[in-house]
Design a protein around this motif. Structure first.
Motif, mmCIF file in Angstrom:
data_model
loop_
_atom_site.group_PDB
_atom_site.id
_atom_site.type_symbol
_atom_site.label_atom_id
_atom_site.label_comp_id
_atom_site.label_asym_id
_atom_site.label_seq_id
_atom_site.Cartn_x
_atom_site.Cartn_y
_atom_site.Cartn_z
ATOM 1 N N ASP A 1 -19.074 1.998 -26.879
ATOM 2 C CA ASP A 1 -19.002 1.309 -25.604
ATOM 3 C C ASP A 1 -19.002 -0.195 -25.863
ATOM 4 O O ASP A 1 -18.972 -0.646 -27.012
ATOM 5 N N LYS B 1 -10.497 -3.510 -16.394
ATOM 6 C CA LYS B 1 -11.306 -4.639 -15.937
ATOM 7 C C LYS B 1 -12.563 -4.772 -16.782
ATOM 8 O O LYS B 1 -12.945 -5.879 -17.185
ATOM 9 N N LYS B 2 -13.207 -3.649 -17.071
ATOM 10 C CA LYS B 2 -14.434 -3.666 -17.871
ATOM 11 C C LYS B 2 -14.186 -4.240 -19.262
ATOM 12 O O LYS B 2 -14.944 -5.097 -19.742
ATOM 13 N N TRP B 3 -13.104 -3.785 -19.902
ATOM 14 C CA TRP B 3 -12.861 -4.246 -21.256
ATOM 15 C C TRP B 3 -12.346 -5.677 -21.312
ATOM 16 O O TRP B 3 -12.619 -6.410 -22.265
ATOM 17 N N SER C 1 -13.427 -7.989 -19.262
ATOM 18 C CA SER C 1 -14.666 -8.757 -19.064
ATOM 19 C C SER C 1 -15.479 -8.842 -20.349
ATOM 20 O O SER C 1 -16.186 -9.830 -20.585
#
Length: 586
Positions: free
Chosen positions: A292, A343-345, A347
């Motif tokens: 993660d 979006k998560k990656w 960021s």
């Protein structure tokens, strides 16, 4: 990229790393972001699967001379670097990912002289070269293992992981390529079992042995001195093992590969490699790992001197049913959730590290079939839309050969047509459990790796211009219409759109370094985002559906400049046609 998923390979992270030189690194700081400008962030990388690219001698297998004959074509694409899948000597049980000699060339591909000519040809055209390198394991035909398997007294015995038979059965370890899923294989001459996370013909190397590590570093230096610009490192996160061999922790049940990527000395070994090889020789590296965001940040934190770019496999594995080998969800995949992953990656790398972007490679099906629509009326439109996506994200884009002309899945009906060891392993596992074989093969028409390995379609001649002989893997019958020769003549082809999109990216640093902001996030049909840098702002709109859809970004585009559009007629405000892609300069 070497995705060995047998229903357990959930999330992979591939890491790109290098040490920057003064002449190759612009130390200039962006006014909007903390990231430093660097050539590899601005590069477009083109992946070549040599076995399927171009055959020069009629044996049905692509080779180095074949690639040499297409150097000017590769240059014409506008790309900056190539990643070559393995070309080392190998018995080829896993298409070169079972290396028997790290410092020689597979005879089917040519000679070392051919490689030297190829490397010079790329460099003369301003293109950098990254070679694929398998460091977790080698072939059981490598001289190290041949000697190791003769006697426990051999110095090479300790180049591998062994469990003495007198200690009883080894602790369970899962093997990704073993039909029974068992990761130890008995060797009679040494009366011991050797470890193999993949096939029994791929024994794992013992990185805990300093002598083995020095052998690896010496080999890497050999290629660096030849002028190779870097390496893509296969299954790299698996190199460190817990040699106390505990029982597999319960929390990793069903996800053994994440445990394999959690070795106690992993980062220590990477830092040692960086110090001894990567930094002194200024090498680019692409490495597979797992984890993660917090795990990945350990690899990419510049202060740790390990690796400095990462891209996620979480998005590419999205849409498969859990606990089944690459079985597509019959209900399709959720675009809103998929957008959230990107979006998560993004960021994760706003302050440190850097992402990479891809939708297809040798471990994946063709992107237009998996993520677009390969029906004749939508193939080109959706291919261009996906190209727009790859080349407009804040990452280094990796683009797979053949995708520039919109190649699609071949969709074999019979298991005998497949070459892939991974597929045959999982086919046998499903069959042993009396599973639905028809359902399995239907799923493979979408997800099998061999869909991405069919030969390049150059023209309409017999063999698609790839070979004059019998191709090692069947050629997609649509080569009569989908080929380079036809695409070169069509100004609106996928190929020429790819070239235009690369130029657009290079002409606008906002598309490279600009901040990424998702807009209209809950739209189930459209992937929309802005890129903003130094007062310049672009809006990217991508329709992932085969119908006209509405867009509600809250941004007025009526007076905006259209930078690129995959339709030949102007876009309509607040509407997107089937698989439409458009970039506005606001």
């Amino acid at each position: 990229m070497y995705m060995k998923r047998a229903g357990f390979y959930i999330v992979l992270i591939c890491l790109l790393s290098l040490s920057c030189t003064n002449e190759e690194t612009k130390e200039e700081q962006s006014t909007d972001l903390s990231t430093k400008r660097t050539w590899w962030k601005e590069a477009v990388v083109y992946q070549i699967y040599p076995r399927s690219f171009k055959d020069s001698d009629g044996d049905g297998i692509g080779d180095l001379k074949g690639i040499i004959s297409k150097l000017d074509y590769i240059k014409s694409l506008g790309i900056d670097a190539v990643w070559l899948n393995p070309v080392y000597e190998s018995p080829n049980k896993d298409n070169g990912y079972d290396i028997s000699d790290y410092q020689n060339i597979m005879k089917q591909f040519g000679t070392m002289n051919d490689f030297d000519v190829l490397l010079k040809g790329f460099h003369d055209r301003g293109i950098k070269v990254m070679m694929d390198l398998v460091l977790n394991h080698c072939s059981n035909e490598h001289k190290w293992f041949k000697e190791a398997s003769k006697s426990r007294s051999s110095p090479y015995y300790h180049y591998f992981h062994w469990w003495p038979a007198e200690k009883g059965e080894p602790p369970y370890r899962f093997s990704i390529f073993d039909e029974k899923g068992y990761g130890w294989e008995f060797n009679k001459p040494t009366n011991s079992y050797y470890l193999h996370y993949f096939g029994d013909f791929q024994p794992d190397l013992n990185w805990e042995n300093p002598a083995l590590r020095q052998e690896i570093y010496t080999m890497m230096k050999y290629w660096a001195k030849k002028g190779v610009d870097g390496f893509r490192m296969d299954a790299f996160a698996f190199i460190s093992k817990d040699t106390t061999w505990p029982a597999l922790p319960a929390e990793y049940n069903g996800n053994w590969t994440l445990y394999y990527a959690s070795g106690p000395h992993l980062h220590e070994y990477i830092q040692e490699m960086n110090k001894e090889v990567l930094t002194p020789y200024k090498l680019v590296t692409v490495a597979e790992a797992m984890g993660d965001v917090p795990r990945v940040k350990l690899f990419v934190d510049e202060d740790r001197n390990e690796l400095n770019m990462a891209y996620n496999f979480e998005a590419i594995d999205f849409g498969y049913l859990p606990n089944e080998y690459k079985m597509p969800d019959p209900n399709g995949w959720d675009l809103v959730k998929w957008k959230g992953i990107y979006k998560k990656w993004d960021s994760a790398f706003t302050e440190k590290g850097w992402g990479t972007m891809y939708l297809g490679n040798h471990d994946q099906p063709r992107m237009v079939t998996r993520w677009g629509n390969d029906a004749p009326e939508f193939r080109e439109l959706s291919s261009k839309m996906l190209t727009t996506f790859i080349l407009s994200m804040r990452t280094t884009p990796y683009y797979y050969f053949g995708d520039e002309i919109g190649m699609s899945n071949i969709k074999f009906d019979k298991v005998e047509d497949y070459n892939d060891v991974e597929l045959h392993t999982n086919y046998a596992q499903v069959k042993a459990k009396s599973g639905d074989m028809k359902r399995f093969l239907e799923g493979m028409k979408i997800s099998s790796r061999d869909n991405g390995r069919t030969p390049m379609q150059w023209d309409t001649t017999t063999g698609a211009g790839f070979t004059t002989g019998m191709p090692w893997l069947k050629i997609n019958p649509n080569y009569n219409t989908v080929n380079v020769a036809a695409a070169e003549k069509d100004a609106n082809s996928c190929l020429n759109y790819f070239r235009k999109m690369i130029k657009l990216r290079k002409d606008n640093e906002t598309l490279i370094y600009g901040a990424f902001t998702l807009v209209d996030a809950d739209n189930p049909d459209v992937f929309a985002f802005t890129r903003e840098l130094k007062g310049k702002k672009f809006l990217v709109l991508l329709n992932f559906r085969n119908k006209e859809v509405s867009v509600k970004t809250g941004i007025d585009v009526r007076k905006a400049e259209v930078l690129i559009n995959n339709y030949t007629t102007a876009p309509v405000a607040d509407k997107l046609r089937p698989y439409e892609a458009v970039i506005f300069k606001l």
